[in-house]
Write a protein that holds these residues in place. Structure first.
Motif, PDB file in Angstrom:
ATOM      1  N   GLN A  31      -4.751   4.496  14.556  1.00 42.45           N
ATOM      2  CA  GLN A  31      -5.320   5.012  13.230  1.00 42.45           C
ATOM      3  C   GLN A  31      -6.615   4.061  12.766  1.00 42.45           C
ATOM      4  N   TRP A  38      -8.021   6.463   5.263  1.00 43.00           N
ATOM      5  CA  TRP A  38      -6.537   7.005   5.132  1.00 43.00           C
ATOM      6  C   TRP A  38      -6.015   6.443   6.511  1.00 43.00           C
ATOM      7  N   LEU A  40      -1.804   7.718   7.761  1.00 43.92           N
ATOM      8  CA  LEU A  40      -0.669   8.669   7.732  1.00 43.92           C
ATOM      9  C   LEU A  40       0.281   8.433   8.598  1.00 43.92           C
ATOM     10  N   GLU A  42       3.492  10.713   9.513  1.00 50.49           N
ATOM     11  CA  GLU A  42       4.345  11.728   9.095  1.00 50.49           C
ATOM     12  C   GLU A  42       5.555  11.748   9.373  1.00 50.49           C
ATOM     13  N   ALA A  79       1.595   8.160   3.361  1.00 49.23           N
ATOM     14  CA  ALA A  79       0.118   8.147   3.219  1.00 49.23           C
ATOM     15  C   ALA A  79      -0.714   7.140   2.374  1.00 49.23           C
ATOM     16  N   ILE A  81      -4.485   7.016   0.961  1.00 45.69           N
ATOM     17  CA  ILE A  81      -5.802   7.595   0.973  1.00 45.69           C
ATOM     18  C   ILE A  81      -6.929   6.872  -0.086  1.00 45.69           C
ATOM     19  N   VAL A  92      -6.219  15.246   3.760  1.00 45.28           N
ATOM     20  CA  VAL A  92      -5.582  14.346   4.644  1.00 45.28           C
ATOM     21  C   VAL A  92      -4.002  14.779   4.419  1.00 45.28           C
ATOM     22  N   LEU A  93      -3.384  15.092   3.413  1.00 39.89           N
ATOM     23  CA  LEU A  93      -2.069  15.380   3.544  1.00 39.89           C
ATOM     24  C   LEU A  93      -1.738  16.693   4.038  1.00 39.89           C
ATOM     25  N   LEU A  96      -0.090  16.948   7.696  1.00 41.07           N
ATOM     26  CA  LEU A  96       1.061  16.998   7.764  1.00 41.07           C
ATOM     27  C   LEU A  96       1.657  18.516   8.065  1.00 41.07           C
ATOM     28  N   SER A 316       0.864  -1.576   7.370  1.00 39.82           N
ATOM     29  CA  SER A 316       1.900  -0.557   8.025  1.00 39.82           C
ATOM     30  C   SER A 316       2.803  -1.212   8.927  1.00 39.82           C
TER      31      SER A 316
END
Length: 320
Positions: A31, A38, A40, A42, A79, A81, A92-93, A96, A316
């Motif tokens: 990423q 952002w 993400l 999922e 997420a 963002i 962005v969302l 998903l 993360s």
């Protein structure tokens, strides 16, 4: 990093650079190309999620979506963002999968209109629940607004009386109440007791509150109005009962004519469907607030955020 470098006799900046560029696998992060804007995950999405915003550095806001079932541990971040714009966050969302987004059954959030729109667009099958503490905070702020207004008036009156005494060649003696407070001090020192329930007051706060409520009956009425709003959340077990109690509370506010509480009542009326959704599972956004606190604590440990992408990478690894 500095402590490790000092212990092993290494240069701290060089060790940090080597960790970032070689030891941490940061450069191979999948990423990395968009991490500044952002990130993400999922796989972390669950049935119950929380939506909130937080600041990483220089006041820049990030919208944070978390999985509440992860309990603030690994797998919490769905997420993060940059920004709070509805379009930016939704773009962005919506990456998903549709199946994952429709998997969300409930989303907790505050009363900000942009958060509601984001939830509606990205998670249309989810029940939106306005956090109870944001609603109660509005009522407490309305009480404080009345106290502050009275304090400014008291200060203005005291200044005029001091000027008059000086013009008359007299020594000014302010009014002193039984607990030793002047009127200005009484209003200034009453701030914290108005945030607490009356049963939690200590003896000095009880004495101060007694004088405050005697001198300012409107503040007393506003204080107990704010408590009654909290009791609705505490005592009601079903949405129908809560709606009835909220309607009665709204009528009480309307009768008082308090301008600040009128704003609270209109806000409650505007969001009442999302407010009473709380009584389905008694869900709050405390998990999101707690996660924001963890982010801030991690940021404090690192003495600020210089490289946002690397900070999000490290975040993360712990919560992603």
């Amino acid at each position: 990093m500095s402590s490790l470098a000092e212990h092993y006799g290494l240069d701290a900046k060089q060790l940090e650079s080597q960790y970032k560029n070689h030891l941490s696998n940061y450069r191979e992060w999948d990423q990395l190309s968009h991490a500044q804007d952002w990130i993400l995950f999922e796989k972390n999405i669950g049935s119950y999620v929380g939506l909130d915003e937080t600041s990483l550095s220089r006041g820049e806001l990030y919208t944070v979506l978390i999985n509440k079932d992860a309990k603030g541990r690994k797998g919490s971040i769905i997420a993060m963002i940059k920004g709070t714009s509805v379009k930016t966050v939704c773009d962005v969302l919506l990456q998903l999968s549709r199946r994952r987004r429709f998997q969300v059954r409930e989303i907790t959030l505050d009363m900000a209109s942009n958060m509601g729109q984001i939830a509606k667009v990205c998670f249309p099958a989810a029940r939106q629940v306005v956090d109870r503490f944001h609603v109660q905070q509005l009522a407490f702020e309305a009480v404080q607004e009345m106290r502050i207004k009275a304090r400014w008036e008291a200060m203005d009156k005291e200044n005029l009386e001091m000027a008059y005494s000086k013009a008359c060649g007299q020594t000014y003696q302010p009014e002193v109440f039984g607990n030793g407070d002047t009127r200005k001090q009484l209003l200034a020192r009453s701030r914290y007791l108005l945030f607490k329930k009356d049963i939690a007051w200590n003896p000095s706060q009880s004495r101060r509150a007694e004088i405050l409520f005697r001198e300012y009956p409107c503040i007393k009425k506003a204080y107990y109005l704010s408590l009654r709003l909290g009791l609705i959340y505490h005592q009601c077990k079903h949405a129908d009962t809560a709606m009835t109690r909220l309607a009665r509370w709204y009528d009480e506010v309307d009768k008082t004519g308090f301008e600040s509480f009128g704003t609270v009542a209109r806000t409650v009326q505007t969001h009442y469907l999302r407010i009473v959704n709380f009584f389905a599972r008694r869900s709050t956004n405390a998990a999101s607030e707690s996660f924001n606190a963890k982010i801030k604590a991690f940021r404090a440990q690192l003495r600020g955020v210089r490289d946002v992408s690397f900070f999000l990478y490290r975040l993360s690894n712990i919560y992603g």
